[in-house]
Design an enzyme around this catalytic site. Structure first.
Site, mmCIF file in Angstrom:
data_model
loop_
_atom_site.group_PDB
_atom_site.id
_atom_site.type_symbol
_atom_site.label_atom_id
_atom_site.label_comp_id
_atom_site.label_asym_id
_atom_site.label_seq_id
_atom_site.Cartn_x
_atom_site.Cartn_y
_atom_site.Cartn_z
ATOM 1 N N LYS A 239 -6.958 0.047 5.824
ATOM 2 C CA LYS A 239 -6.759 1.318 5.118
ATOM 3 C C LYS A 239 -7.487 1.367 3.774
ATOM 4 O O LYS A 239 -7.915 2.447 3.339
ATOM 5 C CB LYS A 239 -5.270 1.600 4.938
ATOM 6 C CG LYS A 239 -4.550 1.905 6.255
ATOM 7 C CD LYS A 239 -3.108 2.301 6.044
ATOM 8 C CE LYS A 239 -2.427 2.597 7.371
ATOM 9 N NZ LYS A 239 -1.030 3.049 7.203
ATOM 10 N N ASP B 296 0.407 9.655 6.379
ATOM 11 C CA ASP B 296 1.681 8.936 6.494
ATOM 12 C C ASP B 296 2.824 9.664 5.795
ATOM 13 O O ASP B 296 3.913 9.812 6.352
ATOM 14 C CB ASP B 296 1.544 7.521 5.914
ATOM 15 C CG ASP B 296 0.752 6.595 6.822
ATOM 16 O OD1 ASP B 296 0.711 6.856 8.050
ATOM 17 O OD2 ASP B 296 0.176 5.615 6.319
ATOM 18 N N ARG C 178 11.095 -5.071 -6.039
ATOM 19 C CA ARG C 178 11.484 -6.396 -6.547
ATOM 20 C C ARG C 178 10.750 -6.707 -7.851
ATOM 21 O O ARG C 178 11.320 -7.289 -8.770
ATOM 22 C CB ARG C 178 11.171 -7.477 -5.504
ATOM 23 C CG ARG C 178 12.142 -7.526 -4.350
ATOM 24 C CD ARG C 178 11.852 -8.707 -3.457
ATOM 25 N NE ARG C 178 10.475 -8.705 -2.973
ATOM 26 C CZ ARG C 178 9.901 -9.705 -2.319
ATOM 27 N NH1 ARG C 178 10.585 -10.810 -2.079
ATOM 28 N NH2 ARG C 178 8.660 -9.599 -1.894
ATOM 29 N N ALA D 229 7.460 -4.089 -12.588
ATOM 30 C CA ALA D 229 6.188 -3.609 -13.139
ATOM 31 C C ALA D 229 5.404 -2.808 -12.105
ATOM 32 O O ALA D 229 4.753 -1.807 -12.441
ATOM 33 C CB ALA D 229 5.360 -4.792 -13.629
#
Length: 279
Positions: A65, A101, A151, A154
């Site tokens: 992609k 998507d 998780r 940043a």
């Protein structure tokens, strides 16, 4: 007969040829659609050869992609926002790069599942390519708020900056970003898992009390039965659950409409694929 294809590595598992053959028959479009195993490091050469042989468009899946993004000569706004391309359309020397998507998942949630996103509190889990592809169509659906959680906080903050760049001017959507621990004490109406956790038979570690009454838990992954994320969501009180099979079918319809100018009816192919998975 116009030629189309999906390119990826691996590719033998792809359901795209079956889906697009169904769409072509349904809409009386004369086309062929094949699966191409793209060589790692040889994406551009493979696409060049397909175009030279008369190819009109391609779907692009893992791991190409980003290669498709670089290959395109023109990008749609949603592809630019996603930083990735899953649909290519060839017209002369121009290569249009799009990302369907996000439109696919919003169509599945709002239409197939009957869950409007407008004015809802939405949690988007993940900050990678899948989350980026979802972001612009999600903002266009006008939720009350979007919290991007990852998780690595940043990375979530980087995605929030992207949302602020591409979001509608004057929008009243509340945008937040942070780590998973920062979700404690908040509730959401729609929770979208755009992480790859389900691929490794795991689920994001989410705090209790996350799901508002009537909330939908949506996993982009799909397979036989509930994904680990869906199982965890049920245990935590989510009222509705869905995997991402409808997203696969809807993003394909979006690509088909871009190429052929006609939108197929997705319900029959979704029902067929769902029955095959459950069987």
């Amino acid at each position: 007969m116009d030629r189309y294809a999906v390119i990826g590595n691996p590719i033998a598992h792809s359901k795209s040829p079956r889906i697009h053959a169904f769409y072509a028959a349904q809409t009386a479009q004369a086309l062929s659609y094949e699966a191409l195993l793209g060589p790692i490091g040889g994406f551009a050469d493979c696409v060049d050869a397909f175009r030279a042989a008369g190819g009109r468009g391609m779907n692009v899946t893992v791991p190409f992609k980003l290669d498709a993004y670089a290959y395109a000569t023109r990008l749609t706004a949603r592809a630019e926002a996603a930083g990735a391309v899953n649909t290519l359309a060839f017209t002369g020397d121009e290569v249009l790069g799009d990302n369907t998507d996000g439109a696919g998942i919003l169509q599945d949630i709002t239409v197939n599942l009957g869950c409007p996103v407008a004015s809802k509190r939405v949690l988007l889990l993940g900050a990678g390519g899948a989350a980026r592809g979802t972001l612009l169509p999600l903002l266009d659906a006008r939720p009350a708020s979007v919290f991007i959680a990852n998780r690595t906080a940043a990375k979530a903050a980087d995605l929030r900056a992207l949302a602020e760049r591409f979001g509608q001017p004057g929008s009243n959507i509340t945008l937040q970003a942070g780590g998973l621990a920062e979700l404690a004490g908040q509730q959401f109406d729609v929770v979208i898992n755009a992480t790859s956790a389900s691929l490794s038979d795991a689920a994001p570690d989410l705090p209790a009390g996350l799901y508002a009454p009537g909330a939908l838990a949506y996993d982009m992954m799909y397979g036989k039965g509930d994904t680990p994320f869906m199982q965890a969501a049920r245990a935590q009180g989510a009222a509705r659950l869905s995997d991402g099979l409808g997203m696969l079918v809807e993003q394909a319809a979006e690509s088909f409409a871009l190429w052929r100018g006609v939108r197929p009816d997705t319900a029959p192919v979704l029902a067929e694929l769902r029955a095959a998975l459950q069987g």
